[in-house]
Structure formats: structure tokens, C-alpha cells
Design an enzyme around this catalytic site. Sequence first.
Site, mmCIF file in Angstrom:
data_model
loop_
_atom_site.group_PDB
_atom_site.id
_atom_site.type_symbol
_atom_site.label_atom_id
_atom_site.label_comp_id
_atom_site.label_asym_id
_atom_site.label_seq_id
_atom_site.Cartn_x
_atom_site.Cartn_y
_atom_site.Cartn_z
ATOM 1 N N GLU A 264 -2.995 -4.353 7.011
ATOM 2 C CA GLU A 264 -3.986 -5.110 6.981
ATOM 3 C C GLU A 264 -3.945 -6.467 6.066
ATOM 4 O OE1 GLU A 264 -3.950 -1.928 6.463
ATOM 5 O OE2 GLU A 264 -5.426 -1.436 4.791
ATOM 6 N N ASN A 265 -2.962 -6.768 5.682
ATOM 7 C CA ASN A 265 -2.809 -7.728 4.554
ATOM 8 C C ASN A 265 -3.727 -8.805 5.013
ATOM 9 O OD1 ASN A 265 -0.828 -6.637 3.067
ATOM 10 N ND2 ASN A 265 0.700 -7.076 4.739
ATOM 11 N N HIS B 225 -7.696 -2.332 15.202
ATOM 12 C CA HIS B 225 -7.576 -1.746 13.891
ATOM 13 C C HIS B 225 -7.386 -2.618 12.472
ATOM 14 C CE1 HIS B 225 -6.929 2.058 11.420
ATOM 15 N NE2 HIS B 225 -6.139 1.276 10.705
ATOM 16 N N GLU B 226 -6.301 -3.450 12.575
ATOM 17 C CA GLU B 226 -5.862 -4.130 11.372
ATOM 18 C C GLU B 226 -6.971 -5.208 11.180
ATOM 19 O OE1 GLU B 226 -3.824 -2.552 9.645
ATOM 20 O OE2 GLU B 226 -2.766 -1.419 11.320
ATOM 21 N N LYS C 266 6.088 6.781 12.287
ATOM 22 C CA LYS C 266 5.253 7.727 13.511
ATOM 23 C C LYS C 266 6.172 7.915 14.352
ATOM 24 C CE LYS C 266 2.326 6.193 16.820
ATOM 25 N NZ LYS C 266 1.103 5.593 17.242
ATOM 26 N N ARG D 91 9.802 2.584 12.520
ATOM 27 C CA ARG D 91 8.484 2.979 12.366
ATOM 28 C C ARG D 91 8.293 4.600 12.190
ATOM 29 N NH1 ARG D 91 3.732 1.525 16.867
ATOM 30 N NH2 ARG D 91 2.036 2.368 15.822
ATOM 31 N N HIS E 77 -9.990 -3.642 9.309
ATOM 32 C CA HIS E 77 -9.793 -3.532 8.102
ATOM 33 C C HIS E 77 -10.526 -4.666 7.375
ATOM 34 C CE1 HIS E 77 -7.869 0.199 7.149
ATOM 35 N NE2 HIS E 77 -6.851 0.033 8.018
ATOM 36 N N TYR F 78 -7.960 9.498 8.678
ATOM 37 C CA TYR F 78 -7.975 8.613 9.786
ATOM 38 C C TYR F 78 -9.089 9.200 10.878
ATOM 39 C CZ TYR F 78 -4.253 5.576 8.665
ATOM 40 O OH TYR F 78 -3.348 4.491 7.999
ATOM 41 N N GLY G 193 2.903 0.922 11.702
ATOM 42 C CA GLY G 193 2.399 0.175 13.110
ATOM 43 C C GLY G 193 1.849 -1.237 12.485
ATOM 44 N N GLY G 194 1.034 -0.982 11.635
ATOM 45 C CA GLY G 194 0.550 -2.388 10.886
ATOM 46 C C GLY G 194 0.076 -2.245 9.710
ATOM 47 N N GLN H 294 0.926 -1.185 -0.123
ATOM 48 C CA GLN H 294 -0.044 0.015 0.026
ATOM 49 C C GLN H 294 0.783 1.098 -0.106
ATOM 50 O OE1 GLN H 294 -2.592 0.456 3.452
ATOM 51 N NE2 GLN H 294 -3.988 1.969 2.328
ATOM 52 N N ASP I 98 1.163 8.285 -1.163
ATOM 53 C CA ASP I 98 1.892 8.276 0.160
ATOM 54 C C ASP I 98 1.627 9.702 0.863
ATOM 55 O OD1 ASP I 98 2.324 5.401 -0.024
ATOM 56 O OD2 ASP I 98 4.475 5.656 -0.466
ATOM 57 N N GLU J 266 -9.526 4.130 5.871
ATOM 58 C CA GLU J 266 -9.005 4.255 7.147
ATOM 59 C C GLU J 266 -10.191 4.787 8.276
ATOM 60 O OE1 GLU J 266 -6.364 2.936 7.899
ATOM 61 O OE2 GLU J 266 -5.549 2.545 6.041
HETATM 62 N N1 BES Z 1 -3.360 0.530 5.863
HETATM 63 C C1 BES Z 1 -2.584 1.176 7.055
HETATM 64 C C2 BES Z 1 -1.300 1.493 6.704
HETATM 65 C C3 BES Z 1 -1.003 2.503 5.503
HETATM 66 C C4 BES Z 1 -2.033 3.569 5.280
HETATM 67 C C5 BES Z 1 0.090 2.171 4.631
HETATM 68 C C6 BES Z 1 -1.582 4.127 4.039
HETATM 69 C C7 BES Z 1 0.330 2.765 3.392
HETATM 70 C C8 BES Z 1 -0.672 3.657 3.052
HETATM 71 C C9 BES Z 1 -2.763 0.559 8.508
HETATM 72 O O1 BES Z 1 -3.891 0.121 8.722
HETATM 73 C C10 BES Z 1 -2.812 1.478 9.393
HETATM 74 O O2 BES Z 1 -3.514 2.543 9.514
HETATM 75 N N2 BES Z 1 -1.955 1.499 10.236
HETATM 76 C C11 BES Z 1 -1.685 2.474 11.172
HETATM 77 C C12 BES Z 1 -2.145 1.994 12.723
HETATM 78 C C13 BES Z 1 -3.264 2.038 13.164
HETATM 79 C C14 BES Z 1 -3.538 1.828 14.519
HETATM 80 C C15 BES Z 1 -3.842 3.655 13.160
HETATM 81 C C16 BES Z 1 -0.007 2.501 11.413
HETATM 82 O O3 BES Z 1 0.783 2.086 10.872
HETATM 83 O O4 BES Z 1 0.304 3.581 12.256
HETATM 84 ZN ZN ZN Z 2 -5.452 1.370 8.692
#
Ligand code: BES
Ligand code: ZN
Length: 715
Positions: free
Chosen positions: A376-377, A400-401, A669, A667, A404, A491, A373-374, A233, A483, A423
Site C-alpha cells: 500500500e505505498n 485491500h491496498e 503466498k 509471490r 490501507h 489479517y 500480492g500488493g 515494510q 516479518d 491489516e
Molecule cells: N501491507 C501488506 C503487505 C505486507 C505485510 C508486507 C506485512 C510486509 C509485511 C499488504 O497490504 C498486503 O496485505 N498484501 C497482501 C494482499 C492482501 C489482499 C491480503 C498480499 O501481498 O498477499
Molecule cells: Zn494489507
Amino acid sequence: MPRPAQSPRPRPVRVLLPALACVGLSLGLTACSNSKPELPTKEGTEPTAIEAIPNMNAPADSNAPADSSQADAAARERPDPHSFSRPDQVRVEHMGLSWTVDFDAETLTGDAVLLLDRVDPKAPLILDSRDLDIKGVYAATLPAEMVAKGEHGIPELSPKAVRASEAFAETKFEVLAAQTDPDLGSAVVVQLPAEANAVKLTYATRPGATGLQWLEPAQTAGKAHPFLYSQSQAIHGRSWIPCQDSPGVRTTWDAEVVVDGGLTAVMAAEQLGRVVPEGDDPEATPKADEAQTFRFVMPQRVPAYLVAIGVGALERREVGARTAVWADPKVVAAAADEFADMEAMLGSAEQLYGEYAWGRYDVLVLPPAFPFGGMENPRLTFATPTILAGDRSLVSLIAHELAHSWSGNLVTNSTWGDLWLNEGFTVYFERRIVEAIYGAEQAEIEAVIGKRELVAELADAEGLGAKPQYQVLDADLIGEDPDDYFSGVPYEKGYLFLRALETAYGREVFDTFLRDWFDSHAFGAVNTEEFRKFVGEKLVGAHQTVEGAKAVDLDAWISGPGLPEGAPEPVAEVLATIESEAKAFAAGDMAPKALSSKTWSPWLWLHFLRSLPEGLTAEQLASLDEAYSLTASTNNEILGQWLVLAATARYEPAYARMESFLIEVGRRKFLTPIYRALAATEDGKAQAKAIYEKARPGYHAISRRTLDEVIGFAG
Ligand code: BES
Ligand code: ZN
């Protein structure tokens, strides 16, 4: 050891035409005959650009240099502006994937066999690719028995018998580089003989593939084996699979993966396990020095961004009847314990919005370099190990995942500008699961924290605050890298919009509405306009708002920047107390030991740290650290926030921990705010640069791209 630096954003690929490519194809598309293919006229001639193909980048007659407005206009004409594919003409229905994983070369080498629906029998097949090394393309009319559904309910095209079929004959193809938008990669245009129902591409990935990360043993928990994982993604799937890389195109797929002995391959699919060579004892442990083949089938239709692979030293541990974790043998027990509530989460998710469509729900715990963080594959969520806190405090990420599996995987945003449909829905659903399992207060705490973050982001004059076009839910991302749309808007604004609807119509009505949304769009793609219509019909037009509730201004929510007036205001009283303690501490009116922290969960600690006003001194941090050992925190959310404060206040005792954290964890974030805080002071900037130089080779391309900008790294 971190590996050597790779370039963060591969430059636009100016692909040399392979000997068999048909130059004429790029002009008329149908102009190719089966006669001897033409070669580029002059040596060194630039390959034909996508600009030459209608609706690829620019009008057909354009020989002008790359022009982004023409490219944008052409993108607007395609079903998905971020994919060159034309599923309305030829649609890929199933993919048979087979690779050998080569850790030394950092490549996947193999074939993709694609089964086609020829909607327009005259049209060529157009695939997305990004920096793929395509060696040959073959077309075939595969016999009915080969493409028939097998024991798993889908055709199986990855086994050698199919790949080696004599029906495949070389066909002409051309790889056309996008001139104005390198993130889109290149189109692969394949000429199809009249009766062909399948195409095989023989290819290899390149070491810099943006959708794959190759890790050294030192970057894993066990330190003994390398690791590979994919993150596709939004539009990185094309860097490792030639495919129609649009969330609106779903296919079933099967795969066969050959890995070195001692390693295990897993995919976001049904794991058929290791293939035991004929004559071998299936019970015997495979020899560590012999390559092993793993097989997978994905009988549900999924978009390409949800195809995923992980390879490494992996062990599986059962959590519940339908749930398990896969992880490095060193962390698998901790992971199984941390995620003990997974099975219950699955049950409560089903209670809320209907039956789970995917069979099993497993989690693959990745090495800490994972930039998210995660992810959702389907059937196999990929997760960062930074949520292994030892106290299950960060498992809402799993909720969360898991959510999805409905919002995103079952009902998918049709383009990346509709990301909130994935999201925002998922954040809403995640908090309902958290509420069901951990109580309403916990869900509300997370909602308050989420909204605060969004409000701060919207107010950030150097970030989202300056980009009103990214503050809306129906974003126009034409010409942009999807991206870059990643923020609190899809979100938390998406969440608040759904919560506003819930408040206006009442939970019961809203839940029925949501379930209806999932049921009626299952295994399909949706856009924001369709949602607006659905709301108009099923909520606004069908129900009264609850007494005293204000009508929800759909336009303001969907197309207006920022947050509409009267947006939901989640409240958790305990947070208000913490905020006032944070203020009192900062003002010097409250000693660290006097804080009511005995009862604070990690989330409340996080809120305390985030509520500390700017301007704290290093001495104040020292006093907090002395009382609560924050530098030694094993909760990565707390530690991450603490390190931001330490970087801002130039609190030296945390520097060593900061450096090791920045080197080990990828990570994004966590990394971004720490590097930002460092970069805000002169000596901090030097420190950031020095650490970044060491850490960057171990980061994923996605994190690098963001951080290069923060640090001003030019490569
Ligand atoms: N699908 C997203 C990750 C993503 C979003 C990858 C857009 C590439 C482009 C995943 O479900 C996600 O939202 N992950 C969050 C964690 C969540 C608890 C908010 C993350 O990785 O921080
Ligand atoms: Zn997500």
C-alpha cells in the site's frame, strides 16, 4: 537470466569505524567533544557494539558478550523495539533524498538530508541503517529560507543547491551493529552541534539491500530493460535510507532520482516528472542514452516503511479522474482494463470512511518477482502482475491496498506487534468495498475462504499451531523479526474481531465508530491498548448491543490465542454446495463433467480446489484436468492451488507448468505451499531442490528467507 545468488540474511554488520567516528560516543553519547576524534585503540579492535549505548541493546556498563535477554530488555525501553531511533529525543521531520540509480553496480548512491526537531538539545541523532555504505555525515544550521515550505507545502531539500550548501560541516558519527538481532541492522549515532537543524548523510546502498530488488531484463515483461523496486515494510526501509525506521515516526520528504536514459522512475509520492535540462525542448523525447532526473514530493507525513521507489521501462495509463496505472508497456493496457473499477472503489471507500487524504491513487504493476500480492505505498500501490487475470476477478487485492489509505497509511500501527490495526482493519474495509461494488455474496465468499485459511493455519502443528505467541492480536515481537508475524492472525482474526463488534453493535453504530477512529487518529500512530480504550469508550460504554447479540470479549480477542468462542461465522450457501461436490468427486461419486462448474467464478473454483480432501490420486487430477484444462489456467490463484494438488498427488503432466511458474513468479503466498507440498515426498523433495536452485536467484530476499527454510537450503 536469473542473477547470481545473494546471501539471504546479511550477517550482523560489524562495521569498521570510519576515520571520523567518535568512539567515546558509544559510551556516554554526550562525551564527544569537537576536538580531534579518537580512533579505535587497536587495529582490528571490534567496533563498539550497541550494547554499550543505554536502551539500544543492553545496559551501558555492559562489556559482556552479546546477550539476547539484555538486548530484549533494552528494546523494551525504546519507543519501538524494532528501531534504534529515539524520536523522543531528536525527531526527523523531513527527508530530502537524492540518488543515482546504478543497475550495473546494483546500488543507489547519493545523499539523505534530514531536517531535525531537537526535542532534547543534548541528545545525538540516532538513525536506523542496515548494511549501508555511509561515506560521510555532515551537520548544518540551514538558513530559514532553505528549510521554508516551498510551492508544495514542504521544504525541498533534495536539489543540489541544498545538498551542496556550505553550511554543512563534517560531524562525528558512529555505526553500531546490533549484536544479538541482525534483522535490526545498525544504529547510526550522529553528534549534533548545538545549533544544527539538519544533517546530511552521503552514502550508497549495497547490492544485497533487503529492501530493494534489482531485476534482470529477462525478469520483466518487456525483456529489454532492468527493473528496480523497493519493498520496505516492515523494517527494510533502513537498508536503502538512513532513517528513523519506525511506523510511529512520520516525515514529509522530497526526492531527486537520476536514472539511465530509457528508464522511468516513480515513487510513492506526487510525481513532479522529469527535469528538463535548461535549454532543452520540454516536448522533445529524451534521448535514450542520456541520464534523466525525476523529482518527487511527499507533502503528507508518512512513516519510512511507506517510502517506495520503482525504476524501469514504465508507461502510465489513466483509469479515472484520480486513478491511473503504471506498468511495463507490454502489460499497461491489460492492467488498465483489469483495474477499471479503481475509480469506483475510491468513491465507495470515501463514502464509507471519509475523504481520501492522498490526492491521487495510482497502481504500479511490478514484475512477477514481487514477493507480495500488493503493498500500500501511498498514492502508488505496488502490485503483483499475477492478479491480471483478464476478467477482473482478483481485484479485491486493489480494494485491500486502497483501503490501507485509511487503515495503515492514515492511522498507522505504532509498532509491528500491532500489525492487526493495519491489516485486520484493512481486510474489514476491503470487504466492505467489495460488498459495495461486487455485492454482499462476493464479500461473504471471500470472508468464508479467509476464515477457513486462518482455521487451517491455526491447526497447523508445524506452523502457527505451535506458536501461541503469534496467535494473538497484541503480539510481543521483541527479539523477533517482524516479518515472522505475517500470518492469517493479524489479517483474518483481526477482521473477525471487527466483524464481531459490528455484529454486536449494528453496522450503523460501528461505521460511525470506525469513521471516528480514522478521523481522530489521522496521520498518527496507534497501538492495541489505545484501540481497546477507544472501543471501551465509544462502543461498549456508549451503546447497547443489538437485541440478542452477545457481548464481545475484548480480552479474548486481543490477548487470547486462537479464535474466541462464538467468533463470527461467515456463510455463503454456494460454497456449501461446492464443498459437497468436492467430496463427491473425491469419493468417486461424481464425474468431473457433472460438477456445477458452469456457473463458478474463479473464487468458487478456488474454493472447490481447496475443499478437495487429501489423498487424491494423479488419475483423479488427470480427469479434472482433461475436463477443465486446469494446468493451463491463466488465473494464478486457481493455478497456484492446482499446482499444490499436483505436487501432492505427483501428477506429472503438470510438472513443466509447475517449474515455469516457480521460476517466473516470486509471490511468496503461491510459492510456499507448492514447495511444501513437493517437500512432503522423497522424490518431490529432490524435484523441489532442483527447481529451487534455478529459481532462487530470481526471488526476493523475503521469499528466499521463507523458502530456504522450507527447502532446507543452506546457501
Ligand atoms: N501491507 C501488506 C503487505 C505486507 C505485510 C508486507 C506485512 C510486509 C509485511 C499488504 O497490504 C498486503 O496485505 N498484501 C497482501 C494482499 C492482501 C489482499 C491480503 C498480499 O501481498 O498477499
Ligand atoms: Zn494489507
